[in-house]
Design a protein around this motif. Structure first.
Motif, mmCIF file in Angstrom:
data_model
loop_
_atom_site.group_PDB
_atom_site.id
_atom_site.type_symbol
_atom_site.label_atom_id
_atom_site.label_comp_id
_atom_site.label_asym_id
_atom_site.label_seq_id
_atom_site.Cartn_x
_atom_site.Cartn_y
_atom_site.Cartn_z
ATOM 1 N N GLY A 1 29.972 52.684 75.462
ATOM 2 C CA GLY A 1 29.952 51.413 76.163
ATOM 3 C C GLY A 1 29.171 51.373 77.463
ATOM 4 N N LEU A 2 28.235 52.309 77.664
ATOM 5 C CA LEU A 2 27.429 52.246 78.889
ATOM 6 C C LEU A 2 26.442 51.092 78.808
ATOM 7 N N PRO A 3 26.257 50.375 79.915
ATOM 8 C CA PRO A 3 25.285 49.274 79.910
ATOM 9 C C PRO A 3 23.863 49.818 79.838
ATOM 10 N N PHE A 4 22.968 49.018 79.282
ATOM 11 C CA PHE A 4 21.578 49.457 79.143
ATOM 12 C C PHE A 4 20.908 49.644 80.499
ATOM 13 N N GLU A 5 21.404 48.959 81.519
ATOM 14 C CA GLU A 5 20.855 49.155 82.861
ATOM 15 C C GLU A 5 21.099 50.586 83.349
ATOM 16 N N GLN A 6 22.176 51.204 82.880
ATOM 17 C CA GLN A 6 22.469 52.583 83.261
ATOM 18 C C GLN A 6 21.759 53.578 82.350
ATOM 19 N N THR B 1 28.259 61.183 83.699
ATOM 20 C CA THR B 1 27.806 60.792 82.364
ATOM 21 C C THR B 1 26.289 60.683 82.321
ATOM 22 N N THR B 2 25.711 60.137 83.380
ATOM 23 C CA THR B 2 24.254 60.035 83.455
ATOM 24 C C THR B 2 23.612 61.420 83.477
ATOM 25 N N PRO C 1 15.580 48.354 80.665
ATOM 26 C CA PRO C 1 16.803 48.041 79.919
ATOM 27 C C PRO C 1 16.519 47.385 78.574
ATOM 28 N N ALA C 2 15.501 46.519 78.525
ATOM 29 C CA ALA C 2 15.169 45.843 77.266
ATOM 30 C C ALA C 2 14.700 46.848 76.219
ATOM 31 N N ALA D 1 20.446 56.471 73.466
ATOM 32 C CA ALA D 1 20.758 55.057 73.672
ATOM 33 C C ALA D 1 21.918 54.620 72.780
ATOM 34 N N PHE D 2 21.914 55.063 71.526
ATOM 35 C CA PHE D 2 22.973 54.679 70.593
ATOM 36 C C PHE D 2 24.313 55.284 71.005
ATOM 37 N N VAL D 3 24.322 56.576 71.300
ATOM 38 C CA VAL D 3 25.569 57.248 71.648
ATOM 39 C C VAL D 3 26.166 56.662 72.913
ATOM 40 N N LEU D 4 25.346 56.551 73.957
ATOM 41 C CA LEU D 4 25.885 56.089 75.237
ATOM 42 C C LEU D 4 26.312 54.622 75.190
#
Length: 295
Positions: free
Chosen positions: A134-139, A59-60, A148-149, A126-129
């Protein structure tokens, strides 16, 4: 089974998810396929034994590939000012395979994909993932080279632009189909009042006939859209309309003597038509796989 064959088999298990991610990122079925294929090539060249979470890794990779493709596309479009409808996903309700089901999940209609086109590449990723998968922002953060912020802020900005820009479709497929049938009946009969009665006051019509037809044209409001009644009537009386799902929503596939001439997608909200998207670009229609329309 060789290690390569085992890896290929594992990749195929992730393929529907990966294509769904790429399609939402790119709005193009052919480009989504290219992105997934590139992910496979990178996987085949890697040391798969070092990958702990294959699904997350793939996915990444797909996210990075799509981000590069969006950036390249944005640069080209800034030069050409090209606008177009996203590729539609067309199927019968009971004829979707796992890949189709993943593409159609959550009724990601053409209207939503059009709004996603207005986001920056990083915002869209960022929105799609995050919001859709449901991917975390860290990923997500390393993909867009942000913290991530900051990735969270990108998704938030995108969410604000998406929210309210596209009406929520009515959830009952039967209710959607009844309104589309009413549209078709009004078009065939040239019934202006009947057409107006099923259009939302803020209705938007987007028609993409391709470059030779002048690109995408947009009409807004009941008066402008209902003013196309003569065009709708010509289409409805000269073509055969096949009911279909278009991006999970009620739509029509129109043919003349078996030749595909257009795909129509309708967003039905509160019993009214809020958007009509019409793809009639011959080049793009020729690339659509409509075998699933056969009973």
């Amino acid at each position: 089974m060789t290690p390569h064959d085992l890896l290929a088999d594992q990749f195929q298990g992730h393929r529907p998810h990966l294509k769904a991610v790429a399609y939402r990122m790119l709005g193009s079925l052919s480009e989504a396929e290219d992105a997934v294929q590139e992910a496979w090539l990178r996987l085949a060249r890697s040391d798969a034994g070092d990958i702990g979470n294959l699904g997350g890794w793939l996915t990444t990779v797909v996210g990075r590939v799509c981000l590069d493709m969006l950036r390249a596309r944005k640069s080209r479009r800034e030069e050409s000012l090209e606008e177009r409808l996203p590729d539609p996903v067309v199927s019968l309700a009971d004829a979707a395979d796992p890949e189709q089901e993943a593409l159609l999940a959550d009724s990601v209609g053409l209207a939503l994909l059009v709004v996603l086109e207005s986001l920056t590449p990083a915002e869209r990723l960022a929105f799609v993932l995050h919001d859709m998968f449901g991917l975390p922002f860290e990923q997500i953060a390393p993909i867009v080279d942000r913290t991530p912020a900051t990735a969270k802020k990108l998704a938030s900005r995108a969410r604000q632009r998406v929210r309210g820009a596209t009406p929520n479709p009515d959830p009952d497929p039967a209710d959607q189909r009844r309104v589309v049938d009413a549209f078709l009946a009004a078009a065939r009969g040239g019934d202006f009042e009947a057409l107006v009665s099923i259009l939302d006051p803020g209705v938007v019509l987007r028609g993409d006939g391709g470059t030779l037809a002048g690109g995408m044209k947009i009409l807004r409001g009941v008066a402008a859209v209902a003013g196309q009644l003569a065009t709708f009537q010509r289409m409805a009386t000269s073509a055969t309309a096949h009911p279909a799902l278009v991006n999970g929503l009620a739509g029509l596939v129109n043919t003349i003597d078996g030749r595909l001439i257009s795909v129509m997608s309708f967003t039905i909200s509160d019993g009214k038509i809020s958007t009509i998207d019409i793809l009639s670009d011959p080049d793009r229609l020729a690339r659509l796989d409509l075998t699933r329309l056969e009973p």
